[in-house]
Design an enzyme around this catalytic site. Structure first.
Site, mmCIF file in Angstrom:
data_model
loop_
_atom_site.group_PDB
_atom_site.id
_atom_site.type_symbol
_atom_site.label_atom_id
_atom_site.label_comp_id
_atom_site.label_asym_id
_atom_site.label_seq_id
_atom_site.Cartn_x
_atom_site.Cartn_y
_atom_site.Cartn_z
ATOM 1 N N GLU A 199 0.821 -1.205 0.000
ATOM 2 C CA GLU A 199 0.000 0.000 0.000
ATOM 3 C C GLU A 199 0.857 1.259 0.000
ATOM 4 O O GLU A 199 2.011 1.250 0.429
ATOM 5 C CB GLU A 199 -0.946 0.022 1.198
ATOM 6 C CG GLU A 199 -0.334 -0.412 2.534
ATOM 7 C CD GLU A 199 0.819 0.438 3.022
ATOM 8 O OE1 GLU A 199 0.705 1.690 2.886
ATOM 9 O OE2 GLU A 199 1.800 -0.104 3.526
ATOM 10 N N GLU A 208 4.503 -0.435 1.252
ATOM 11 C CA GLU A 208 4.577 -0.709 -0.182
ATOM 12 C C GLU A 208 4.556 -2.197 -0.513
ATOM 13 O O GLU A 208 4.549 -2.579 -1.678
ATOM 14 C CB GLU A 208 5.829 -0.075 -0.816
ATOM 15 C CG GLU A 208 5.937 1.425 -0.652
ATOM 16 C CD GLU A 208 7.237 1.976 -1.236
ATOM 17 O OE1 GLU A 208 7.912 1.242 -2.002
ATOM 18 O OE2 GLU A 208 7.579 3.126 -0.940
#
Length: 348
Positions: free
Chosen positions: A171, A318
């Site tokens: 994310e 991420e």
């Protein structure tokens, strides 16, 4: 015997056969430690004694959060888009970790404030231009929440196209450690003070302010729902980002498709909690990669009863930590499929 009883009997028989096969590999029993547990999990998820998982893909979901207006982050929302651009350029942290693990990376725009130009590695599933300020009102409407879940579920078609049996969820979203703390608090009952941390770089005064804002946000929402599924949906609607809700839908679909789902850090684990409230059977598909340095992550993992594979004090997000777990999943897969047996020896 009922159909359910026959299924349970078959599953137990297959688990016993798989366990015996792992014990009979050319090694002392248990000598590969957690890798043997992982191999058993992979075999049970795929229902194959010699699984072929196919490709590994990283889905990085991006979205912005209206709650950043309350000063709960060290960086402005514009940074979300800048990091997303680096992912598309192939130079973000997740690109480096994914290349090391032999995985592809795609960015899913779930709802950033400003859209990005079309790109080969971009999937546009925008629900809105960021969420609303959850301190003042629900982060999204019921329709937006349902739409994000549906769009996430639909992403499984992309994984089919890629023949991906291993899926990493990551994310990007300035403010999403606040959203994760709120969702985690409501779904577990863990104190907000335990779950609220520095995120992308708050100092102690900033963390204290963040805690005050999130406490007021919980009071404003006043969620009083006992049913786990309804409570999860309401927590997502009230507090989450579009990237988190879309990820929940994608996790559920990946589990239904018998893929191995590698869970990253604090934010992804909060999303996994919601996914498990909505689809408890997905737990068998989840591999928890690492324990983040974000303080609340350990508390969420303990609540789930998850044992992360490693702890490297990472906190980038991420999907970076989860990507580094791909080689461990691969090793467990290959152990089942290619490691020699000890002739005539299958310890019981």
């Amino acid at each position: 015997m009922s159909v359910g009883g026959q299924k349970a009997q078959w599953e137990q028989g297959f688990a016993d056969t798989l366990t015996a096969a792992i014990r009979g590999k050319a090694k002392p029993v248990g000598s590969l430690g957690r890798l043997e547990e992982l191999a058993l999990q992979i075999g049970l998820v795929t229902r194959k004694p010699k699984p072929v998982l196919g490709a590994a893909e990283v889905l990085v979901f991006a979205g912005d959060h209206g709650l950043t207006a309350e000063g709960v982050t060290a960086y402005p929302s514009a940074v979300t888009r800048e990091i997303a651009k680096l992912v598309l350029a192939g130079t973000a942290g997740i690109n480096i970790c994914a290349r090391a693990a032999g995985a592809g990376v795609v960015l899913v725009d779930a709802g950033m404030i400003e859209a990005l130009p079309p790109h080969a590695s971009l999937i546009d599933r925008r629900i809105g231009r960021g969420t609303r300020n959850a301190r003042r009102e629900p982060a999204m409407t019921l329709e937006e929440c349902a739409g994000a879940l549906e769009e996430g579920h639909g992403l499984d078609a992309y994984l089919d196209e890629k023949n991906a049996g291993i899926v990493v969820f990551g994310e990007i979203g300035i403010g999403n450690t606040s959203a994760a703390a709120l969702v985690g608090h409501v779904l577990t009952g863990i104190d907000l003070a335990t779950l609220v941390g520095p995120g992308a770089g708050l100092d102690p005064a900033g963390v204290a302010h963040k805690l005050r804002v999130l406490s007021e946000t919980v009071e404003r929402a006043a969620i009083a729902i006992d049913d786990p599924r309804s409570r999860a949906l309401e927590a997502l609607r009230q507090f989450a980002g579009f990237e988190m809700v879309m990820m929940v839908g994608a996790m559920m679909a990946a589990a239904e498709a018998r893929r191995i789902v590698i869970v990253d850090g604090f934010i992804v684990t909060a999303a996994a909690l919601a996914a498990l409230a909505l689809a408890p059977a997905a737990r068998s598909n989840f591999v928890f990669a690492h324990c983040s340095a974000e303080p609340g992550h350990r508390a969420l993992l303990d609540h789930i009863g998850a044992k992360p594979l490693f702890d490297l004090q990472m906190r980038l997000g991420e999907g970076t930590g989860a990507a580094l777990a791909i080689p461990l999943v691969r090793a467990a897969e290959l152990m089942l499929r290619e490691m020699a047996d000890l002739p005539g020896q299958h310890p019981k």
